[in-house]
Design a protein around this motif. Structure first.
Motif, PDB file in Angstrom:
ATOM      1  N   HIS A  64       0.824  -1.212   0.000  1.00  0.00           N
ATOM      2  CA  HIS A  64       0.000   0.000   0.000  1.00  0.00           C
ATOM      3  C   HIS A  64       0.865   1.273   0.000  1.00  0.00           C
ATOM      4  O   HIS A  64       0.425   2.315  -0.478  1.00  0.00           O
ATOM      5  CB  HIS A  64      -0.985   0.023   1.167  1.00  0.00           C
ATOM      6  CG  HIS A  64      -2.058   1.048   0.981  1.00  0.00           C
ATOM      7  ND1 HIS A  64      -2.839   1.112  -0.154  1.00  0.00           N
ATOM      8  CD2 HIS A  64      -2.455   2.089   1.740  1.00  0.00           C
ATOM      9  CE1 HIS A  64      -3.668   2.133  -0.069  1.00  0.00           C
ATOM     10  NE2 HIS A  64      -3.453   2.751   1.070  1.00  0.00           N
ATOM     11  N   GLU A 126      -7.786   4.218   6.020  1.00  0.00           N
ATOM     12  CA  GLU A 126      -8.396   3.925   4.713  1.00  0.00           C
ATOM     13  C   GLU A 126      -9.790   4.522   4.616  1.00  0.00           C
ATOM     14  O   GLU A 126     -10.165   5.077   3.592  1.00  0.00           O
ATOM     15  CB  GLU A 126      -8.433   2.417   4.444  1.00  0.00           C
ATOM     16  CG  GLU A 126      -7.058   1.778   4.243  1.00  0.00           C
ATOM     17  CD  GLU A 126      -6.143   2.594   3.358  1.00  0.00           C
ATOM     18  OE1 GLU A 126      -6.538   2.929   2.231  1.00  0.00           O
ATOM     19  OE2 GLU A 126      -5.029   2.922   3.802  1.00  0.00           O
ATOM     20  N   GLU A 129      -9.651   8.159   3.948  1.00  0.00           N
ATOM     21  CA  GLU A 129      -9.303   8.404   2.551  1.00  0.00           C
ATOM     22  C   GLU A 129     -10.484   8.094   1.625  1.00  0.00           C
ATOM     23  O   GLU A 129     -10.738   8.834   0.664  1.00  0.00           O
ATOM     24  CB  GLU A 129      -8.108   7.536   2.137  1.00  0.00           C
ATOM     25  CG  GLU A 129      -6.805   7.982   2.759  1.00  0.00           C
ATOM     26  CD  GLU A 129      -5.641   7.150   2.249  1.00  0.00           C
ATOM     27  OE1 GLU A 129      -4.752   7.730   1.610  1.00  0.00           O
ATOM     28  OE2 GLU A 129      -5.642   5.922   2.470  1.00  0.00           O
ATOM     29  N   GLU A 159      -8.000   2.280  -2.427  1.00  0.00           N
ATOM     30  CA  GLU A 159      -8.191   2.434  -0.975  1.00  0.00           C
ATOM     31  C   GLU A 159      -9.205   1.398  -0.477  1.00  0.00           C
ATOM     32  O   GLU A 159      -9.016   0.762   0.563  1.00  0.00           O
ATOM     33  CB  GLU A 159      -8.696   3.840  -0.604  1.00  0.00           C
ATOM     34  CG  GLU A 159      -7.934   5.015  -1.181  1.00  0.00           C
ATOM     35  CD  GLU A 159      -6.542   5.219  -0.616  1.00  0.00           C
ATOM     36  OE1 GLU A 159      -5.988   4.307   0.024  1.00  0.00           O
ATOM     37  OE2 GLU A 159      -5.992   6.312  -0.845  1.00  0.00           O
TER      38      GLU A 159
HETATM   39 FE    FE Z   1      -4.652   4.458   1.684  1.00  0.00          FE
END
Ligand code: FE
Ligand code: FE
Length: 189
Positions: A64, A126, A129, A159
């Motif tokens: 990631h 996450e 985001e 994401e």
């Molecule tokens: Fe991310």
């Protein structure tokens, strides 16, 4: 000297608080927030990977990290098209989320439990985001920035994919932990 410093602080504040009279201004503001958030993550993710015990979790965080660099590049591309500066905002939410994650990673305890905690911190990141990219993607569509909308959608999907992967990892780590605990119970008997 002090007066000069105060003046600089005020100018900095005014810069950070640009006026929001149009959807385009809000769009740029939120893109700057995400740009800063992603850059904070570029620094935080290697530390998170280092703190993780499970090899699978380390790998997931490291892959990631590579995607995060792509997210930064995409945002830079969007800013270039807009002829705007990507810098100038601090994402306080991401700062807080990272701080909480680091606090947790510093604690002592069973490796699998700490890993589950690291996953939970990463998933909060996450989700932040996902919310941010969902909004700017929609704004880009409404404003007719088709190319930007496509780029933002790609990031949004990555994401979401990461979030899914983290859920699966959490389940496998927690399941392994539960199995271990059962074995221990058998031993006690
Ligand atoms: Fe991310
Ligand atoms: Fe990202």
């Amino acid at each position: 000297m002090r007066v000069e410093q105060n003046r600089n602080v005020i100018i900095q504040r005014q810069k950070n608080m640009s006026k929001l009279n149009s959807l385009k201004e809000l769009y740029v503001e939120e893109l700057r927030d995400l740009y800063n958030a992603e850059n904070q993550l570029l620094k935080a993710l290697p530390k998170m990977a280092k703190a993780a015990s499970s090899e699978e979790l380390k790998d997931a965080i490291e892959s990631h990290l590579e995607e995060t660099q792509t997210h930064v590049n995409r945002l830079e591309q969007i800013f270039e098209e807009l002829d705007e500066d990507p810098k100038g905002k601090t994402c306080k939410a991401m700062k807080g989320l990272i701080e909480e994650g680091q606090e947790l990673a510093k604690q002592k305890g069973k490796k699998s439990v700490l890993d589950a905690g690291i996953i939970s911190s990463a998933q909060k990141v996450e989700h932040y985001e996902i919310a941010g990219y969902g909004c700017v993607r929609t704004y880009a569509n409404l404003l007719g920035f088709q190319e930007a909308a496509t780029l933002l959608q790609s990031t949004l999907e990555e994401e979401a994919e990461t979030d899914k992967k983290l859920t699966q990892l959490a389940e496998s780590i927690i399941n392994a932990q539960a199995a271990e605990a059962e074995e221990e119970e058998v031993e006690v008997k």
